[in-house]
Design a protein around this motif. Sequence first.
Motif, mmCIF file in Angstrom:
data_model
loop_
_atom_site.group_PDB
_atom_site.id
_atom_site.type_symbol
_atom_site.label_atom_id
_atom_site.label_comp_id
_atom_site.label_asym_id
_atom_site.label_seq_id
_atom_site.Cartn_x
_atom_site.Cartn_y
_atom_site.Cartn_z
ATOM 1 N N ARG A 26 0.860 -1.193 0.000
ATOM 2 C CA ARG A 26 0.000 0.000 0.000
ATOM 3 C C ARG A 26 0.887 1.230 0.000
ATOM 4 N NH1 ARG A 26 -5.372 1.631 1.431
ATOM 5 N NH2 ARG A 26 -5.399 3.778 2.164
ATOM 6 N N PHE A 27 0.792 2.022 -1.056
ATOM 7 C CA PHE A 27 1.562 3.254 -1.158
ATOM 8 C C PHE A 27 0.654 4.454 -0.886
ATOM 9 C CE2 PHE A 27 4.174 0.219 -3.446
ATOM 10 C CZ PHE A 27 5.418 0.483 -2.893
ATOM 11 N N ALA A 28 0.035 4.409 0.270
ATOM 12 C CA ALA A 28 -0.807 5.494 0.779
ATOM 13 C C ALA A 28 -0.947 5.257 2.270
ATOM 14 C CB ALA A 28 -2.176 5.499 0.103
ATOM 15 N N SER A 29 -1.148 6.318 3.024
ATOM 16 C CA SER A 29 -1.299 6.134 4.465
ATOM 17 C C SER A 29 -2.676 5.548 4.776
ATOM 18 C CB SER A 29 -1.116 7.463 5.197
ATOM 19 O OG SER A 29 -2.186 8.348 4.906
ATOM 20 N N ILE A 30 -2.787 4.995 5.956
ATOM 21 C CA ILE A 30 -4.034 4.392 6.404
ATOM 22 C C ILE A 30 -4.087 4.563 7.915
ATOM 23 C CG2 ILE A 30 -3.081 2.083 6.801
ATOM 24 C CD1 ILE A 30 -5.607 0.913 5.522
ATOM 25 N N SER A 31 -5.240 4.499 8.508
ATOM 26 C CA SER A 31 -5.343 4.645 9.955
ATOM 27 C C SER A 31 -4.784 3.407 10.658
ATOM 28 C CB SER A 31 -6.794 4.868 10.370
ATOM 29 O OG SER A 31 -7.268 6.111 9.877
ATOM 30 N N ASP A 51 11.146 0.926 2.699
ATOM 31 C CA ASP A 51 12.603 0.850 2.836
ATOM 32 C C ASP A 51 13.043 -0.128 3.916
ATOM 33 O OD1 ASP A 51 11.919 2.173 5.145
ATOM 34 O OD2 ASP A 51 13.134 3.955 4.755
ATOM 35 N N GLY A 52 12.096 -0.850 4.494
ATOM 36 C CA GLY A 52 12.420 -1.822 5.520
ATOM 37 C C GLY A 52 12.321 -1.305 6.938
ATOM 38 N N ALA A 53 12.150 -0.017 7.106
ATOM 39 C CA ALA A 53 12.003 0.549 8.456
ATOM 40 C C ALA A 53 10.687 0.065 9.072
ATOM 41 C CB ALA A 53 12.029 2.071 8.399
ATOM 42 N N PRO A 54 10.654 -0.101 10.384
ATOM 43 C CA PRO A 54 9.423 -0.593 11.017
ATOM 44 C C PRO A 54 8.295 0.426 10.961
ATOM 45 C CG PRO A 54 11.019 0.043 12.686
ATOM 46 C CD PRO A 54 11.736 0.117 11.368
ATOM 47 N N LEU A 55 7.076 -0.064 10.935
ATOM 48 C CA LEU A 55 5.921 0.798 11.151
ATOM 49 C C LEU A 55 5.840 1.082 12.641
ATOM 50 C CD1 LEU A 55 3.083 -0.790 8.965
ATOM 51 C CD2 LEU A 55 4.445 1.236 8.465
ATOM 52 N N VAL A 56 5.649 2.325 12.998
ATOM 53 C CA VAL A 56 5.550 2.717 14.401
ATOM 54 C C VAL A 56 4.133 3.200 14.671
ATOM 55 C CG1 VAL A 56 6.415 4.241 16.214
ATOM 56 C CG2 VAL A 56 7.993 3.321 14.494
ATOM 57 N N TYR A 57 3.501 2.601 15.669
ATOM 58 C CA TYR A 57 2.118 2.923 16.009
ATOM 59 C C TYR A 57 2.072 3.892 17.189
ATOM 60 C CZ TYR A 57 0.706 -0.977 13.026
ATOM 61 O OH TYR A 57 0.493 -1.814 11.947
ATOM 62 N N GLY A 58 0.910 4.482 17.383
ATOM 63 C CA GLY A 58 0.744 5.448 18.453
ATOM 64 C C GLY A 58 1.145 6.850 18.057
ATOM 65 N N ARG A 59 1.118 7.128 16.745
ATOM 66 C CA ARG A 59 1.568 8.423 16.242
ATOM 67 C C ARG A 59 0.439 9.455 16.353
ATOM 68 N NH1 ARG A 59 5.929 8.639 12.819
ATOM 69 N NH2 ARG A 59 5.546 10.880 13.007
ATOM 70 N N ALA A 60 0.242 9.938 17.554
ATOM 71 C CA ALA A 60 -0.782 10.959 17.763
ATOM 72 C C ALA A 60 -0.488 12.213 16.958
ATOM 73 C CB ALA A 60 -0.887 11.293 19.248
ATOM 74 N N ASP A 61 0.819 12.472 16.703
ATOM 75 C CA ASP A 61 1.190 13.656 15.939
ATOM 76 C C ASP A 61 0.742 13.569 14.487
ATOM 77 O OD1 ASP A 61 3.125 11.503 15.817
ATOM 78 O OD2 ASP A 61 4.418 12.839 14.670
ATOM 79 N N ARG A 62 0.421 12.357 14.022
ATOM 80 C CA ARG A 62 -0.082 12.148 12.663
ATOM 81 C C ARG A 62 -1.559 11.761 12.662
ATOM 82 N NH1 ARG A 62 3.712 10.445 8.578
ATOM 83 N NH2 ARG A 62 2.077 9.035 7.855
ATOM 84 N N GLN A 63 -2.225 11.994 13.788
ATOM 85 C CA GLN A 63 -3.604 11.556 13.974
ATOM 86 C C GLN A 63 -3.727 10.063 13.692
ATOM 87 O OE1 GLN A 63 -6.118 14.493 11.779
ATOM 88 N NE2 GLN A 63 -6.815 15.010 13.844
ATOM 89 N N PHE A 64 -2.715 9.327 14.133
ATOM 90 C CA PHE A 64 -2.697 7.865 14.075
ATOM 91 C C PHE A 64 -2.819 7.343 12.646
ATOM 92 C CE2 PHE A 64 -4.095 9.144 18.279
ATOM 93 C CZ PHE A 64 -3.272 8.392 19.099
ATOM 94 N N ARG A 65 -2.109 8.006 11.729
ATOM 95 C CA ARG A 65 -1.998 7.538 10.351
ATOM 96 C C ARG A 65 -0.647 6.854 10.165
ATOM 97 N NH1 ARG A 65 -6.509 7.539 7.216
ATOM 98 N NH2 ARG A 65 -5.183 7.735 5.373
ATOM 99 N N THR A 66 -0.605 5.784 9.397
ATOM 100 C CA THR A 66 0.632 5.044 9.188
ATOM 101 C C THR A 66 1.417 5.591 8.003
ATOM 102 O OG1 THR A 66 -0.246 3.472 7.571
ATOM 103 C CG2 THR A 66 -0.586 2.948 9.895
ATOM 104 N N GLU A 67 2.622 5.038 7.853
ATOM 105 C CA GLU A 67 3.415 5.236 6.644
ATOM 106 C C GLU A 67 2.927 4.258 5.580
ATOM 107 O OE1 GLU A 67 5.555 7.582 6.665
ATOM 108 O OE2 GLU A 67 5.985 7.930 8.782
#
Length: 271
Positions: A213-218, A240-256
Amino acid sequence: MRRDFADPALLDALASLASRAGARIMGHYGCEAMVKGDGSPVTAADHDAEEEILAGLAQLLPGVPVLAEESAAAGRWPASTEVFVAVDPMDGTREFLSQNGEFTVNIGIIVAGHPVVGVVQAPALDRLWIGSPLGAEAMALGSGASVGAARDRRAIHTRALPETGPVALVSRSHPDAASEGYYAARGITSRRAVGSSLKYTLIAEGEADVSVRFASISEWDIAAAHAVLAAAGGTMTQPDGAPLVYGRADRQFRTEHFIACSGAFAARHPL
């Protein structure tokens, strides 16, 4: 706040809770949708399932903050993100409305930015998956039934790559050109359209190999299935292999953006 989230009794209780939420959803099968402020559809099934889950979590995990989709839409966010529960009461509302069965109930426990437990139920398919530090399981479980009534309960693991080549699961409702380009660049010609977080549980169970998925998602959309996939030997990381980090309140809980795949696919196509 630290708890034993690998307690088998807790995992089974969460599975039964997801099943009860699934029953609430199926009681509305065929209903019409309303439109939220962001333009996405919502139904009475979403609200009823979330009500069931929040009440259950208050009993099972008292004091643990919850990030739930419909609560967030109403402006209610978790007070802390060190340990919290990510809830999507019904992922795949469009699939629910089209009645194709490809929608899921999702309950994921996040600790220090990473999903450690996930329960995913497909109410119309009578299937349920659990991922935890104890491993990953799949079972047949009718909506509303206690996990004690499960049939064909078994450990699951991602598969070796088929000789005919990997199978990609593509979004039924949200296709994108970047994902198609990713598959084409790797010579992946076998694709199957699937809705909701069901894509990632099917990879965990060995029915397919990759979904990107090349778009953010909640975060609530994928946290539970991420835990299932990881417990089954798969990965879900940024491109790029970096982990997904959850709890990103600064992004309104949107992922990479992310790539979800089997261990065998990751070994063949390193990031």
